[in-house]
Design a protein around this motif. Sequence first.
Motif, PDB file in Angstrom:
ATOM      1  N   UNK A 193       9.174  -1.878  -6.604  1.00  0.00           N
ATOM      2  CA  UNK A 193       7.794  -1.449  -6.329  1.00  0.00           C
ATOM      3  C   UNK A 193       7.273  -0.568  -7.469  1.00  0.00           C
ATOM      4  N   UNK A 194       8.121   0.369  -7.937  1.00  0.00           N
ATOM      5  CA  UNK A 194       7.703   1.247  -9.026  1.00  0.00           C
ATOM      6  C   UNK A 194       7.418   0.448 -10.287  1.00  0.00           C
ATOM      7  N   UNK A 195       8.248  -0.563 -10.563  1.00  0.00           N
ATOM      8  CA  UNK A 195       8.026  -1.401 -11.739  1.00  0.00           C
ATOM      9  C   UNK A 195       6.694  -2.156 -11.626  1.00  0.00           C
ATOM     10  N   UNK A 196       6.436  -2.738 -10.451  1.00  0.00           N
ATOM     11  CA  UNK A 196       5.203  -3.500 -10.257  1.00  0.00           C
ATOM     12  C   UNK A 196       3.956  -2.650 -10.297  1.00  0.00           C
ATOM     13  N   UNK A 197       4.077  -1.380  -9.853  1.00  0.00           N
ATOM     14  CA  UNK A 197       2.909  -0.486  -9.820  1.00  0.00           C
ATOM     15  C   UNK A 197       2.785   0.343 -11.082  1.00  0.00           C
ATOM     16  N   UNK A 198       3.694   0.153 -12.045  1.00  0.00           N
ATOM     17  CA  UNK A 198       3.678   0.888 -13.315  1.00  0.00           C
ATOM     18  C   UNK A 198       3.720   2.391 -13.085  1.00  0.00           C
ATOM     19  N   UNK A 199       4.695   2.811 -12.247  1.00  0.00           N
ATOM     20  CA  UNK A 199       4.860   4.231 -11.965  1.00  0.00           C
ATOM     21  C   UNK A 199       6.343   4.549 -11.870  1.00  0.00           C
ATOM     22  N   UNK A 200       6.675   5.786 -11.625  1.00  0.00           N
ATOM     23  CA  UNK A 200       8.077   6.190 -11.500  1.00  0.00           C
ATOM     24  C   UNK A 200       8.558   5.960 -10.072  1.00  0.00           C
ATOM     25  N   UNK A 201       9.901   5.808  -9.869  1.00  0.00           N
ATOM     26  CA  UNK A 201      10.408   5.647  -8.505  1.00  0.00           C
ATOM     27  C   UNK A 201      10.040   6.812  -7.592  1.00  0.00           C
ATOM     28  N   UNK A 202      10.080   8.048  -8.118  1.00  0.00           N
ATOM     29  CA  UNK A 202       9.730   9.199  -7.277  1.00  0.00           C
ATOM     30  C   UNK A 202       8.271   9.134  -6.811  1.00  0.00           C
ATOM     31  N   UNK A 203       7.367   8.787  -7.735  1.00  0.00           N
ATOM     32  CA  UNK A 203       5.943   8.673  -7.354  1.00  0.00           C
ATOM     33  C   UNK A 203       5.733   7.513  -6.385  1.00  0.00           C
ATOM     34  N   UNK A 204       6.497   6.428  -6.595  1.00  0.00           N
ATOM     35  CA  UNK A 204       6.383   5.283  -5.700  1.00  0.00           C
ATOM     36  C   UNK A 204       6.807   5.659  -4.290  1.00  0.00           C
ATOM     37  N   UNK A 205       7.919   6.432  -4.182  1.00  0.00           N
ATOM     38  CA  UNK A 205       8.385   6.875  -2.860  1.00  0.00           C
ATOM     39  C   UNK A 205       7.316   7.729  -2.176  1.00  0.00           C
ATOM     40  N   UNK A 206       6.699   8.642  -2.937  1.00  0.00           N
ATOM     41  CA  UNK A 206       5.646   9.479  -2.366  1.00  0.00           C
ATOM     42  C   UNK A 206       4.495   8.639  -1.819  1.00  0.00           C
ATOM     43  N   UNK A 207       4.082   7.633  -2.574  1.00  0.00           N
ATOM     44  CA  UNK A 207       2.991   6.762  -2.128  1.00  0.00           C
ATOM     45  C   UNK A 207       3.403   5.935  -0.917  1.00  0.00           C
ATOM     46  N   UNK A 208       4.666   5.481  -0.893  1.00  0.00           N
ATOM     47  CA  UNK A 208       5.133   4.666   0.233  1.00  0.00           C
ATOM     48  C   UNK A 208       5.135   5.469   1.530  1.00  0.00           C
ATOM     49  N   UNK A 209       5.557   6.728   1.468  1.00  0.00           N
ATOM     50  CA  UNK A 209       5.539   7.555   2.680  1.00  0.00           C
ATOM     51  C   UNK A 209       4.099   7.832   3.126  1.00  0.00           C
ATOM     52  N   UNK A 210       3.190   7.981   2.160  1.00  0.00           N
ATOM     53  CA  UNK A 210       1.767   8.137   2.517  1.00  0.00           C
ATOM     54  C   UNK A 210       1.252   6.886   3.215  1.00  0.00           C
ATOM     55  N   UNK A 211       1.582   5.722   2.666  1.00  0.00           N
ATOM     56  CA  UNK A 211       1.144   4.456   3.249  1.00  0.00           C
ATOM     57  C   UNK A 211       1.781   4.224   4.615  1.00  0.00           C
ATOM     58  N   UNK A 212       3.043   4.692   4.778  1.00  0.00           N
ATOM     59  CA  UNK A 212       3.711   4.549   6.071  1.00  0.00           C
ATOM     60  C   UNK A 212       2.991   5.384   7.142  1.00  0.00           C
ATOM     61  N   UNK A 213       2.583   6.601   6.766  1.00  0.00           N
ATOM     62  CA  UNK A 213       1.889   7.463   7.735  1.00  0.00           C
ATOM     63  C   UNK A 213       0.549   6.884   8.155  1.00  0.00           C
ATOM     64  N   UNK A 214      -0.036   6.081   7.271  1.00  0.00           N
ATOM     65  CA  UNK A 214      -1.332   5.458   7.568  1.00  0.00           C
ATOM     66  C   UNK A 214      -1.198   4.095   8.241  1.00  0.00           C
ATOM     67  N   UNK A 215       0.044   3.656   8.424  1.00  0.00           N
ATOM     68  CA  UNK A 215       0.265   2.394   9.135  1.00  0.00           C
ATOM     69  C   UNK A 215       0.202   1.154   8.276  1.00  0.00           C
ATOM     70  N   UNK A 216       0.240   1.312   6.928  1.00  0.00           N
ATOM     71  CA  UNK A 216       0.158   0.152   6.048  1.00  0.00           C
ATOM     72  C   UNK A 216       1.522  -0.511   5.807  1.00  0.00           C
ATOM     73  N   UNK A 217       2.566   0.307   5.706  1.00  0.00           N
ATOM     74  CA  UNK A 217       3.884  -0.238   5.364  1.00  0.00           C
ATOM     75  C   UNK A 217       4.942   0.314   6.322  1.00  0.00           C
ATOM     76  N   UNK A 218       6.124  -0.323   6.308  1.00  0.00           N
ATOM     77  CA  UNK A 218       7.247   0.154   7.108  1.00  0.00           C
ATOM     78  C   UNK A 218       8.542  -0.045   6.315  1.00  0.00           C
ATOM     79  N   UNK A 219       9.525   0.767   6.615  1.00  0.00           N
ATOM     80  CA  UNK A 219      10.796   0.728   5.879  1.00  0.00           C
ATOM     81  C   UNK A 219      11.846  -0.028   6.684  1.00  0.00           C
TER      82      UNK A 219
END
Length: 381
Positions: free
Chosen positions: A333-359
Amino acid sequence: MADEERLARAALTRVLEPGDEAGGQWLRSYGASGLIQRLKEGGELFPRVTSARREGLRGRAVAARPERDLEQARAARARFVCPGDPEWPAQLDDLGHARPIGLWIRGQASLRLWALRSVAVVGSRACTEYGAQMAARLGAGLAERGWVVVSGGAYGVDGAGHRGVLGAGGATVAVLASGVDVPYPRGHHRLLDRIAEQGLLVGELPPGDHPTAYRFIQRNRVIAALTRGTVVVEAACRSGALVTARRAQSLGRHTIGVPGPATSGLSDGVHQLLRGEGVLVTSAAEVVELVGAIGDLAPERRGPVVPRDLLGPQAARVLAVLPATGALTVRDIAHGAATTPDDAVGSLYELQSLGFVERHGDGWQLTRQTTQTVFSSNERW
């Protein structure tokens, strides 16, 4: 204005045709009283006037009975307004020698005050259902915004525009090519009576006079001059509505058009207008933005706002990487979004709280609801 001059002008409305620029020059040179007297005498008074025309004008001048016309107007609850009267709309003076000699008016309101905040809505007599609907919507919308709608009282777009205003309880003016006591077209008898009660009927012709093709064309110059702008709703290439629009343009007024289907011959004239100096509108708010005061802006048009439109740039990029099916690791995901893994994780947890994604274990994927929403409207991406 002196009674003698007013009577002479009333008489001249029976002698000179509307828009007669030569007659307007004579009127300016001799005054109304002097001109009517010279016309009655029928002498060699005007250069380049044929004997046939001179005799025709003389016959009309001798037959004119202005006192009778004024009495007939009073019986129809109408009045005669001349240049210089408090009710005279000064913008008609822009017509120069083609300015009306005077106006016969039926209705209670002041034409001068109404004309200060007015828009013309004109178009095809043989309009489509779309054209009638748009004219009525514009009329009602302009009325709700405190604008006066001016038109010609004809079938089609004119009538629809007037009805839209009346239905909204607004103010409308019908400029006629006949006497204001002559309902034309006859099928609009009730509509014209209602306009006279709630608005104004205006004409250059004296009581009892009937329209001709020439008078319809000349009537259009008055509509154009009275208003701040002319809106054309459906008009073929040879439509009289385009005459009004072109006259408005020559007078420095706004020229406005409502688009129609590209395949409709009834909209060819409007589209031709829009390819030139005409301005495209689709609502009353857009008309007011053009003709109104500074700050009268139409609301910005945009599609519905969906939750993903509110995401920040990085979260939106992360969401866009996730496929419709299957899960991806944080590294992918970080590679596809052109960001770091840490930033990608932060965005994923934000998206999870909004109901967009799940782990799921070490992977992340779209929720079923997000999958249906995003990929059923793929054209937005």
